[in-house]
Scaffold this motif. Sequence first.
Motif, PDB file in Angstrom:
ATOM      1  N   VAL A  11       0.873  -1.179   0.000  1.00 37.16           N
ATOM      2  CA  VAL A  11       0.000   0.000   0.000  1.00 37.16           C
ATOM      3  C   VAL A  11       0.910   1.228   0.000  1.00 37.16           C
ATOM      4  O   VAL A  11       1.591   1.504   0.990  1.00 37.16           O
ATOM      5  CB  VAL A  11      -0.932   0.014   1.230  1.00 37.16           C
ATOM      6  CG1 VAL A  11      -1.822   1.249   1.211  1.00 37.16           C
ATOM      7  CG2 VAL A  11      -1.769  -1.257   1.276  1.00 37.16           C
ATOM      8  N   SER A  45       2.547   5.016  -0.066  1.00 33.61           N
ATOM      9  CA  SER A  45       2.362   6.320   0.574  1.00 33.61           C
ATOM     10  C   SER A  45       2.778   7.426  -0.383  1.00 33.61           C
ATOM     11  O   SER A  45       3.187   7.155  -1.513  1.00 33.61           O
ATOM     12  CB  SER A  45       3.184   6.382   1.872  1.00 33.61           C
ATOM     13  OG  SER A  45       2.771   5.370   2.768  1.00 33.61           O
ATOM     14  N   LYS A  95       7.079   5.093   7.023  1.00 34.45           N
ATOM     15  CA  LYS A  95       6.074   4.084   7.353  1.00 34.45           C
ATOM     16  C   LYS A  95       5.666   3.331   6.084  1.00 34.45           C
ATOM     17  O   LYS A  95       5.200   3.944   5.118  1.00 34.45           O
ATOM     18  CB  LYS A  95       4.841   4.739   7.975  1.00 34.45           C
ATOM     19  CG  LYS A  95       5.124   5.547   9.237  1.00 34.45           C
ATOM     20  CD  LYS A  95       5.495   4.666  10.414  1.00 34.45           C
ATOM     21  CE  LYS A  95       5.636   5.488  11.688  1.00 34.45           C
ATOM     22  NZ  LYS A  95       6.015   4.654  12.851  1.00 34.45           N
ATOM     23  N   LYS A 127       3.193   0.362   4.473  1.00 34.95           N
ATOM     24  CA  LYS A 127       1.951  -0.350   4.765  1.00 34.95           C
ATOM     25  C   LYS A 127       1.743  -1.497   3.784  1.00 34.95           C
ATOM     26  O   LYS A 127       1.983  -1.348   2.586  1.00 34.95           O
ATOM     27  CB  LYS A 127       0.758   0.610   4.707  1.00 34.95           C
ATOM     28  CG  LYS A 127       0.798   1.693   5.764  1.00 34.95           C
ATOM     29  CD  LYS A 127      -0.405   2.612   5.654  1.00 34.95           C
ATOM     30  CE  LYS A 127      -0.358   3.717   6.716  1.00 34.95           C
ATOM     31  NZ  LYS A 127      -1.527   4.620   6.611  1.00 34.95           N
ATOM     32  N   VAL A 128       1.309  -2.637   4.316  1.00 38.79           N
ATOM     33  CA  VAL A 128       1.042  -3.828   3.509  1.00 38.79           C
ATOM     34  C   VAL A 128      -0.349  -4.337   3.834  1.00 38.79           C
ATOM     35  O   VAL A 128      -0.726  -4.436   5.016  1.00 38.79           O
ATOM     36  CB  VAL A 128       2.088  -4.928   3.775  1.00 38.79           C
ATOM     37  CG1 VAL A 128       1.749  -6.195   3.009  1.00 38.79           C
ATOM     38  CG2 VAL A 128       3.483  -4.445   3.405  1.00 38.79           C
ATOM     39  N   ALA A 129      -1.132  -4.640   2.803  1.00 42.42           N
ATOM     40  CA  ALA A 129      -2.474  -5.194   2.991  1.00 42.42           C
ATOM     41  C   ALA A 129      -2.430  -6.709   2.862  1.00 42.42           C
ATOM     42  O   ALA A 129      -1.929  -7.230   1.861  1.00 42.42           O
ATOM     43  CB  ALA A 129      -3.435  -4.604   1.971  1.00 42.42           C
ATOM     44  N   GLY A 165       8.744  -4.099  12.907  1.00 44.12           N
ATOM     45  CA  GLY A 165       7.340  -4.444  12.708  1.00 44.12           C
ATOM     46  C   GLY A 165       7.016  -5.738  13.434  1.00 44.12           C
ATOM     47  O   GLY A 165       7.850  -6.300  14.141  1.00 44.12           O
ATOM     48  N   LYS A 181      -6.501  -6.939   6.378  1.00 44.53           N
ATOM     49  CA  LYS A 181      -5.901  -6.076   7.391  1.00 44.53           C
ATOM     50  C   LYS A 181      -4.698  -5.336   6.803  1.00 44.53           C
ATOM     51  O   LYS A 181      -3.923  -5.905   6.045  1.00 44.53           O
ATOM     52  CB  LYS A 181      -5.457  -6.919   8.593  1.00 44.53           C
ATOM     53  CG  LYS A 181      -4.797  -6.131   9.722  1.00 44.53           C
ATOM     54  CD  LYS A 181      -4.257  -7.056  10.809  1.00 44.53           C
ATOM     55  CE  LYS A 181      -5.391  -7.698  11.604  1.00 44.53           C
ATOM     56  NZ  LYS A 181      -4.849  -8.464  12.781  1.00 44.53           N
ATOM     57  N   ILE A 182      -4.569  -4.066   7.170  1.00 46.31           N
ATOM     58  CA  ILE A 182      -3.402  -3.283   6.762  1.00 46.31           C
ATOM     59  C   ILE A 182      -2.431  -3.229   7.937  1.00 46.31           C
ATOM     60  O   ILE A 182      -2.806  -2.833   9.047  1.00 46.31           O
ATOM     61  CB  ILE A 182      -3.801  -1.870   6.314  1.00 46.31           C
ATOM     62  CG1 ILE A 182      -4.625  -1.950   5.019  1.00 46.31           C
ATOM     63  CG2 ILE A 182      -2.561  -1.007   6.089  1.00 46.31           C
ATOM     64  CD1 ILE A 182      -5.077  -0.608   4.487  1.00 46.31           C
ATOM     65  N   VAL A 183      -1.202  -3.633   7.674  1.00 48.60           N
ATOM     66  CA  VAL A 183      -0.170  -3.711   8.709  1.00 48.60           C
ATOM     67  C   VAL A 183       0.925  -2.692   8.400  1.00 48.60           C
ATOM     68  O   VAL A 183       1.310  -2.515   7.238  1.00 48.60           O
ATOM     69  CB  VAL A 183       0.432  -5.129   8.784  1.00 48.60           C
ATOM     70  CG1 VAL A 183       1.437  -5.223   9.912  1.00 48.60           C
ATOM     71  CG2 VAL A 183      -0.673  -6.161   8.968  1.00 48.60           C
ATOM     72  N   GLU A 184       1.424  -2.033   9.435  1.00 46.24           N
ATOM     73  CA  GLU A 184       2.412  -0.970   9.253  1.00 46.24           C
ATOM     74  C   GLU A 184       3.796  -1.412   9.714  1.00 46.24           C
ATOM     75  O   GLU A 184       3.952  -2.083  10.738  1.00 46.24           O
ATOM     76  CB  GLU A 184       1.979   0.271  10.034  1.00 46.24           C
ATOM     77  CG  GLU A 184       2.793   1.520   9.723  1.00 46.24           C
ATOM     78  CD  GLU A 184       2.198   2.755  10.369  1.00 46.24           C
ATOM     79  OE1 GLU A 184       1.377   3.435   9.723  1.00 46.24           O
ATOM     80  OE2 GLU A 184       2.536   3.030  11.541  1.00 46.24           O
ATOM     81  N   THR A 234       8.021   0.118  10.047  1.00 46.66           N
ATOM     82  CA  THR A 234       8.781   1.359  10.182  1.00 46.66           C
ATOM     83  C   THR A 234      10.217   1.161   9.720  1.00 46.66           C
ATOM     84  O   THR A 234      10.890   0.228  10.158  1.00 46.66           O
ATOM     85  CB  THR A 234       8.784   1.842  11.651  1.00 46.66           C
ATOM     86  OG1 THR A 234       7.430   1.999  12.086  1.00 46.66           O
ATOM     87  CG2 THR A 234       9.510   3.161  11.779  1.00 46.66           C
TER      88      THR A 234
END
Length: 232
Positions: A50, A52, A74, A76-78, A130, A142-145, A147
């Motif tokens: 995902v 940014s 950051k 993000k992965v769905a 993470g 679910k979207i997971v963040e 760093t």
Amino acid sequence: TKKVGVEMKKIFSITSIFLLMFSSLNLFNTQDVLAKENNKKNTTFSVKAVHSEFQKEDNLPYFNFDGEPNKTYKLKVALKNFTKEKMSVAVTYKNGLSHPYGTIEYAEEQKTEYSNFVNKNYEFKKYIKGPQKIDLEPNQEKIVEFTVNIPENLNIGQLLGGLGFMDGKDVNMTNNDSKQKGVSLMSRLEYIVAVFIKLPQETKGKVIFKKAEIDTKTMYPKIKLFMVNEAP
């Protein structure tokens, strides 16, 4: 090879890796693992990057952005669970290393059989944080963040690594008839989302040829040529 009960079935563990990586540089085996439909027998979940605002190109299946020292990014992965049961997805963090076939090998270790880091400051795994495990409810997305922290002293060259996602449960791909002896294949699918970070100061490759030797340990003798790229 393991003994299973009294039948002595041979069990082979096969890890199939689907790589989401660069297609433009022709250095990677590009394969989109996002399953829009659960039409593969052994597909239990999907993975998608995902992007940014700092992502260079939105249509890429991997992360590609310019990074600056002493900054945090950051990612993000769905993830989507295609099954009707709860599942856990194991997460691993990979370094990007060279492979003799011209591709990139993603490894949790600092070195592989074929490659290692000249400068350990460029190990991607050091800079990403993470979860180690992601729990998904039936049919949940679910979207997971994650760093990425780029240290202050890292401003030359590139950082290359990846995020690995694997179903914690083995999938048996053969006949489970206990009365028959045979070969049983256990397949684990690992999806890797590549991360490519270009640092502010560019540098040209500086390849040095170290030595060559003949490897006679294999069926066919091979010539090994040891090379070092001193540029970051």
